[in-house]
Design a protein around this motif. Structure first.
Motif, PDB file in Angstrom:
ATOM      1  N   ARG A 460       0.798  -1.225   0.000  1.00 43.64           N
ATOM      2  CA  ARG A 460       0.000   0.000   0.000  1.00 43.64           C
ATOM      3  C   ARG A 460       0.831   1.275   0.000  1.00 43.64           C
ATOM      4  N   GLY A 461       2.122   1.143   0.272  1.00 41.42           N
ATOM      5  CA  GLY A 461       2.934   2.360   0.232  1.00 41.42           C
ATOM      6  C   GLY A 461       4.170   2.319   1.100  1.00 41.42           C
ATOM      7  N   LEU A 462       4.667   3.514   1.386  1.00 38.65           N
ATOM      8  CA  LEU A 462       5.904   3.660   2.156  1.00 38.65           C
ATOM      9  C   LEU A 462       5.621   3.514   3.641  1.00 38.65           C
ATOM     10  N   ILE A 463       6.652   3.130   4.399  1.00 34.64           N
ATOM     11  CA  ILE A 463       6.528   3.034   5.855  1.00 34.64           C
ATOM     12  C   ILE A 463       7.792   3.648   6.449  1.00 34.64           C
ATOM     13  N   TRP A 464       7.748   4.931   6.775  1.00 30.69           N
ATOM     14  CA  TRP A 464       8.974   5.596   7.227  1.00 30.69           C
ATOM     15  C   TRP A 464       9.292   5.273   8.669  1.00 30.69           C
ATOM     16  N   ASP A 520      -1.705   5.877   3.414  1.00 33.69           N
ATOM     17  CA  ASP A 520      -0.891   4.658   3.325  1.00 33.69           C
ATOM     18  C   ASP A 520       0.305   4.859   2.400  1.00 33.69           C
ATOM     19  N   LEU A 521       0.095   5.590   1.308  1.00 32.25           N
ATOM     20  CA  LEU A 521       1.198   5.856   0.387  1.00 32.25           C
ATOM     21  C   LEU A 521       2.298   6.684   1.048  1.00 32.25           C
ATOM     22  N   PHE A 522       1.891   7.722   1.787  1.00 38.03           N
ATOM     23  CA  PHE A 522       2.874   8.625   2.418  1.00 38.03           C
ATOM     24  C   PHE A 522       3.699   7.902   3.473  1.00 38.03           C
ATOM     25  N   GLY A 523       3.043   7.035   4.245  1.00 35.23           N
ATOM     26  CA  GLY A 523       3.782   6.239   5.229  1.00 35.23           C
ATOM     27  C   GLY A 523       4.177   6.959   6.501  1.00 35.23           C
ATOM     28  N   ILE A 524       3.365   7.909   6.940  1.00 38.86           N
ATOM     29  CA  ILE A 524       3.622   8.589   8.217  1.00 38.86           C
ATOM     30  C   ILE A 524       3.356   7.583   9.343  1.00 38.86           C
ATOM     31  N   PRO A 525       4.234   7.521  10.370  1.00 38.94           N
ATOM     32  CA  PRO A 525       4.178   6.416  11.339  1.00 38.94           C
ATOM     33  C   PRO A 525       2.830   6.192  12.028  1.00 38.94           C
ATOM     34  N   VAL A 526       2.171   7.263  12.520  1.00 41.58           N
ATOM     35  CA  VAL A 526       0.863   7.042  13.134  1.00 41.58           C
ATOM     36  C   VAL A 526      -0.204   7.937  12.510  1.00 41.58           C
ATOM     37  N   ARG A 527      -1.422   7.392  12.490  1.00 35.36           N
ATOM     38  CA  ARG A 527      -2.540   8.096  11.852  1.00 35.36           C
ATOM     39  C   ARG A 527      -3.679   8.184  12.849  1.00 35.36           C
ATOM     40  N   VAL A 528      -4.232   9.370  12.960  1.00 35.50           N
ATOM     41  CA  VAL A 528      -5.382   9.545  13.844  1.00 35.50           C
ATOM     42  C   VAL A 528      -6.574   9.895  12.962  1.00 35.50           C
ATOM     43  N   THR A 529      -7.590   9.049  12.986  1.00 34.08           N
ATOM     44  CA  THR A 529      -8.764   9.326  12.158  1.00 34.08           C
ATOM     45  C   THR A 529      -9.909   9.839  13.027  1.00 34.08           C
ATOM     46  N   VAL A 530     -10.431  10.965  12.593  1.00 35.38           N
ATOM     47  CA  VAL A 530     -11.571  11.558  13.279  1.00 35.38           C
ATOM     48  C   VAL A 530     -12.807  11.220  12.446  1.00 35.38           C
ATOM     49  N   GLY A 531     -13.677  10.397  13.021  1.00 35.16           N
ATOM     50  CA  GLY A 531     -14.860   9.960  12.272  1.00 35.16           C
ATOM     51  C   GLY A 531     -16.142  10.259  13.026  1.00 35.16           C
ATOM     52  N   LYS A 532     -17.130   9.363  12.852  1.00 38.84           N
ATOM     53  CA  LYS A 532     -18.457   9.598  13.429  1.00 38.84           C
ATOM     54  C   LYS A 532     -18.428   9.686  14.948  1.00 38.84           C
ATOM     55  N   GLU A 540      -9.695   7.214  16.165  1.00 39.91           N
ATOM     56  CA  GLU A 540      -9.061   5.924  15.882  1.00 39.91           C
ATOM     57  C   GLU A 540      -7.558   6.159  15.663  1.00 39.91           C
ATOM     58  N   LEU A 541      -6.740   5.379  16.350  1.00 36.53           N
ATOM     59  CA  LEU A 541      -5.282   5.507  16.218  1.00 36.53           C
ATOM     60  C   LEU A 541      -4.760   4.285  15.472  1.00 36.53           C
ATOM     61  N   LYS A 542      -4.064   4.536  14.354  1.00 35.02           N
ATOM     62  CA  LYS A 542      -3.568   3.411  13.567  1.00 35.02           C
ATOM     63  C   LYS A 542      -2.055   3.542  13.360  1.00 35.02           C
ATOM     64  N   VAL A 543      -1.367   2.417  13.540  1.00 35.24           N
ATOM     65  CA  VAL A 543       0.080   2.410  13.338  1.00 35.24           C
ATOM     66  C   VAL A 543       0.338   1.893  11.920  1.00 35.24           C
ATOM     67  N   ARG A 544       1.025   2.719  11.120  1.00 36.93           N
ATOM     68  CA  ARG A 544       1.236   2.370   9.716  1.00 36.93           C
ATOM     69  C   ARG A 544       1.996   1.056   9.565  1.00 36.93           C
ATOM     70  N   LYS A 545       3.031   0.872  10.379  1.00 34.01           N
ATOM     71  CA  LYS A 545       3.908  -0.281  10.196  1.00 34.01           C
ATOM     72  C   LYS A 545       3.221  -1.604  10.537  1.00 34.01           C
ATOM     73  N   THR A 546       2.503  -1.627  11.666  1.00 31.48           N
ATOM     74  CA  THR A 546       1.926  -2.902  12.118  1.00 31.48           C
ATOM     75  C   THR A 546       0.472  -3.055  11.686  1.00 31.48           C
ATOM     76  N   GLY A 547      -0.143  -1.935  11.330  1.00 31.78           N
ATOM     77  CA  GLY A 547      -1.566  -1.986  10.975  1.00 31.78           C
ATOM     78  C   GLY A 547      -2.460  -1.998  12.209  1.00 31.78           C
ATOM     79  N   GLU A 548      -1.857  -2.001  13.381  1.00 29.57           N
ATOM     80  CA  GLU A 548      -2.626  -2.029  14.627  1.00 29.57           C
ATOM     81  C   GLU A 548      -3.521  -0.801  14.730  1.00 29.57           C
ATOM     82  N   MET A 549      -4.789  -1.051  15.141  1.00 29.50           N
ATOM     83  CA  MET A 549      -5.770   0.030  15.143  1.00 29.50           C
ATOM     84  C   MET A 549      -6.533  -0.004  16.463  1.00 29.50           C
ATOM     85  N   ASN A 550      -6.662   1.151  17.137  1.00 33.73           N
ATOM     86  CA  ASN A 550      -7.395   1.205  18.402  1.00 33.73           C
ATOM     87  C   ASN A 550      -8.273   2.443  18.465  1.00 33.73           C
TER      88      ASN A 550
END
Ligand code: ATP
Ligand code: MG
Length: 570
Positions: A460-464, A520-532, A540-550
Motif C-alpha cells: 500500500r505504500g511507504l513506511i517511514w 498509506d502511500l505517504f507512510g507517516i508512522p501514526v494516523r489519527v482518524t476523526v470519524g463519526k 481511531e489511532l492506527k500504526v502504519r507499520k503494524t496496521g494495529e488500530m485502536n
C-alpha cells in the motif's frame, strides 16, 4: 501542515519506467518527480525526509569533529589537470566552458577543490588534523542512471575530507568516521554492513563501503553468519583449511576427451566431481604469460591474481594469445609440460589435489591422474579464488553467506594520492616540509533516502521510520464536510502541534477512501482518524507499520501516541 495546501501529487498507477519499489513509491506518493534521466525534483514530502537524513548526518559528523562548509560545484579544469583526473575520470565528468572559453567541470566529488583550499590555508602541523564536510549536489554523467534516486546523474552527497600530519592521525580519524557512519545508518533504520572493499588503482587496504543489504543491490557481499566480517566478494580473502587426500598417487596418462572443454563438460564426460578437475586459465600479466590454476569447483579471482603477481595489469589471454603461448585453444590447456617462459601459479586448494584431471595442451585431450609437484611445478601457491557460500569465514567465526548490497557510504584512506600532485604540504615540528596525509568519506544522501524507502514499504505504500518520516502524525478528518468532525480535527491538530508533534492534517473535501489510500502511500508512522465517534470524543489511532488500530478517547490520545512511538523506536 494542512493537506489542502500540500503539494503532493499522488499517482494510483505504478509508473511504467520505474522498476524498483522505492522508485515506484517515491513517485506514486509524490515525494519526487523526474526531470530528465537521473535528474529529479524533490517535492515537499521528499524534501522533508531529505532534511531529516541531512540533519542526522550533520549531527553525527559534527559530533565526530568535522566542520561543515560548502564548496563550489563549478570547478576549474586546471585543478583537475593538476591531479591528472581531467584525463582519467572519463565521460562521467560533466565538462563545460564559460563565455571566455575557460573549461570547467561540474563537481562529481571535491578532492581537488578541498586540497587546493587547504594547501593554501594550512601551513603548520599545529592546524592538523583537520576534518571538513559538505552536503551538496554532485554531478556524474552515469552510463546507466537507474532505480530513481539510487543512481542519479545529479544527486546529493555528503563528502568529507580529512588532513593529517601522519598516518597514525589518519587512522584515528578513519575509525571516528566509521563510528559516525555506523550511528548515521543505524539512526536511519537501515540493515547495513561496513564492507572491506577493493582500493582499485589507489591501493592501500583501508577502504570500507557501507552497504545496505538488499535484493536490488549492485554489489555482492560475502559476510559471516556469526561475526561482523563482511567484504566485497572481489576482496574477501579465502582462509580455508583443505584436507589432505588419503588416495595414493597414480601414474599420469593422456586420455581422449572428445569435445568436452569446460569443467562441467569434463566432469560429466568422465563422471567425476568438478573438484577433481584442475581449471587452468591463461593470463597475460605485464606482457608475460602466467597460467593460473584453481580447483574445478572454484573460480579465479582476477584481482587476487593481479595482486599476487604485483602486476600493473593482468588480463585474461585471448584465444589467439593462448594458442600462441600453449599451441592449443582454451578448453584443453593445462599445466603439464608448458613452455619454460610460462609461469604457473595455483590456488592453495590445488596443492591438495590428488589424481586430478587437467588439459593436455592438445585438442580433444586431457590428462588424468595428474599430481602437482610430480607432473608439474608451481612457482607460487596463493589465495587466488573467489570465496564461496559455505566457506569458513576468514576470521574463523561462522561460515560465509552472500548478500547483495546498495553502497550508501564509503570511507577511504587516500594517503597522499591528492596531496602529492597538488602539493599540499605543511611544516612539521622541526620546521621541515612534509606532504599531508588525507582521508575521504562520502555518503549518498539521496541514495540513503531511497535505500530506506526500498527497505520499508508494503503493497500500500511507504513506511517511514520515526527518525525520517516527513511528519510525525497524520490526522484525517474522515468527512471534512461534517462540521463536528472538521471542528474536532482542527482542535486536535492544534493540540498535537502543541504537544510537539509535526502533524499533517488531511482537511481536504475528499472521500475517506481517497484520504486513507494517500495516507498509506505517504507512510507517516501514526494516523489519527476523526470519524463519526468524534461526537463522543473518540478517535481511531492506527500504526502504519503494524496496521494495529485502536479506538481511543481524545483525552488519552497523546499518551497513546507516545507509547506507540516508543514501541516503534525499539
Ligand atoms: P558506485 O559504485 O555506486 O558508482 P562510487 O564508488 O562511484 O559508487 P563514491 O565516489 O564513493 O561512489 O561516492 C560516495 C557515495 O555517493 C557513494 O557511497 C554512494 O552512496 C553515492 N553515490 C555515488 N554515485 C551515485 C549516484 N550516481 N547516485 C546517487 N548516489 C551516488
Ligand atoms: Mg560510481
Amino acid at each position: 501542515m494542512k493537506q489542502s495546501r500540500l503539494f503532493a501529487p499522488t499517482l494510483r498507477e505504478i509508473p511504467a519506467d520505474a522498476d524498483v519499489v522505492s522508485h515506484q513509491l517515491l513517485l506514486r506518493a509524490g515525494f519526487i518527480r523526474q526531470n530528465a534521466a537521473g535528474i529529479y525534483s524533490f517535492l515537499p514530502l521528499g524534501k522533508k525526509v531529505l532534511h531529516k537524513v541531512e540533519a542526522i548526518i550533520r549531527e553525527e559528523m559534527e559530533n565526530a569533529g568535522s566542520n561543515e562548509m560548502t564548496m563550489p560545484s563549478l570547478q576549474l579544469a586546471e585543478l583537475w589537470q593538476e591531479s591528472g583526473r581531467w584525463y582519467s575520470y572519463g565521460p562521467e565528468l560533466m565538462r563545460l566552458k564559460d563565455r571566455h572559453g575557460r573549461e570547467f567541470a561540474l563537481g562529481p566529488t571535491h578532492e581537488e577543490v578541498i586540497t587546493s583550499l587547504v594547501r593554501d590555508e594550512v601551513k603548520s602541523y599545529k592546524k592538523l588534523p583537520l576534518n571538513l564536510f559538505q552536503i551538496q549536489t554532485k554531478f556524474r554523467d552515469e552510463k546507466r542512471p537507474r532505480f530513481g534516486l539510487l543512481r542519479g546523474r545529479e544527486f546529493i552527497m555528503k563528502d568529507a575530507y580529512s588532513f593529517h600530519s601522519s598516518h597514525e592521525s589518519l587512522d584515528v580519524t578513519y575509525e571516528d568516521m566509521k563510528a559516525a557512519y555506523n550511528n548515521i545508518f543505524s539512526r536511519c533504520g537501515l540493515n547495513f554492513r561496513a564492507v572491506l572493499a577493493d582500493s582499485g588503482a589507489i591501493g592501500g587496504k583501508d577502504n570500507h563501503e557501507f552497504m545496505v543489504l538488499s535484493e536490488i543491490g549492485e554489489d555482492l557481499i560475502a559476510y559471516s553468519s556469526e561475526s561482523d566480517f563482511a567484504a566485497n566478494i572481489e576482496m574477501a580473502p579465502v582462509n580455508v583449511i583443505y584436507e589432505a587426500s588419503t588416495e595414493s598417487k597414480k601414474k599420469m596418462e593422456k586420455i581422449h576427451t572428445a569435445e568436452a572443454k569446460t569443467v562441467a563438460e569434463i566432469s560429466s564426460f568422465l563422471s567425476i566431481d568438478a573438484a577433481k578437475v584442475i581449471k587452468s586459465v591463461l593470463f597475460i600479466a605485464d606482457e608475460e604469460p602466467v597460467l593460473v590454476l584453481v580447483r574445478g569447483d572454484h573460480d579465479v579471482n582476477e584481482i587476487k591474481v593481479k595482486n599476487v603477481l604485483g602486476a600493473a595489469s593482468a588480463e585474461l589471454a585471448t584465444p589467439e594469445e593462448t594458442e600462441k603461448v600453449l599451441s592449443c585453444k582454451p578448453g584443453n590447456i593445462g599445466p603439464v609440460s608448458v613452455p619454460e617462459n610460462v609461469k604457473i601459479i595455483a590456488d592453495h586448494a590445488v596443492e591438495y589435489m590428488v589424481n586430478a584431471v587437467a588439459g593436455a595442451n592438445e585438442e580433444n585431450h586431457h590428462y588424468q591422474h595428474v599430481n602437482p609437484g610430480t607432473d608439474f611445478e608451481v612457482s607460487v601457491f596463493a589465495d587466488l579464488r573467489f570465496i564461496q557460500e559455505g566457506d569458513a569465514s576468514p576470521d574463523g567465526k561462522g561460515v560465509i553467506r552472500f548478500a547483495k548490497g546498495i553502497e550508501v557510504g564509503h570511507v577511504f584512506k587516500l594517503g597522499q594520492v591528492y596531496s602529492n600532485p597538488l602539493n599540499a604540504s605543511f611544516l612539521d615540528e622541526n620546521g621541515k616540509s612534509q606532504t599531508m596525509t588525507m582521508g575521504c568519506y562520502g555518503i549518498g544522501v539521496s541514495r540513503t533516502l531511497a535505500a530506506v524507502a526500498e527497505e520499508n514499504n508494503d503493497e500500500r505504500g511507504l513506511i517511514w521510520p520515526l527518525s525520517l518520516a516527513p511528519f510525525d502524525v497524520h490526522i484525517i478528518a474522515a468527512n471534512s464536510k461534517d462540521e463536528i468532525q472538521a471542528d474536532f480535527s482542527e482542535k486536535l491538530y492544534d493540540k498535537l502541534k502543541g504537544a510537539g508533534y509535526d502533524c499533517l492534517y488531511d482537511d481536504r473535501k475528499e472521500r475517506a477512501g481517497v484520504k486513507f489510500a494517500d495516507a498509506d502511500l505517504f507512510g507517516i508512522p501514526v494516523r489519527v482518524t476523526v470519524g463519526k465517534k468524534a461526537a463522543e470524543g473518540i478517535v481511531e489511532l492506527k500504526v502504519r507499520k503494524t496496521g494495529e488500530m485502536n479506538e481511543i478517547h481524545v483525552t488519552e490520545l497523546i499518551e497513546a501516541i507516545k507509547s506507540q512511538r516508543e514501541l516503534l523506536a525499539r
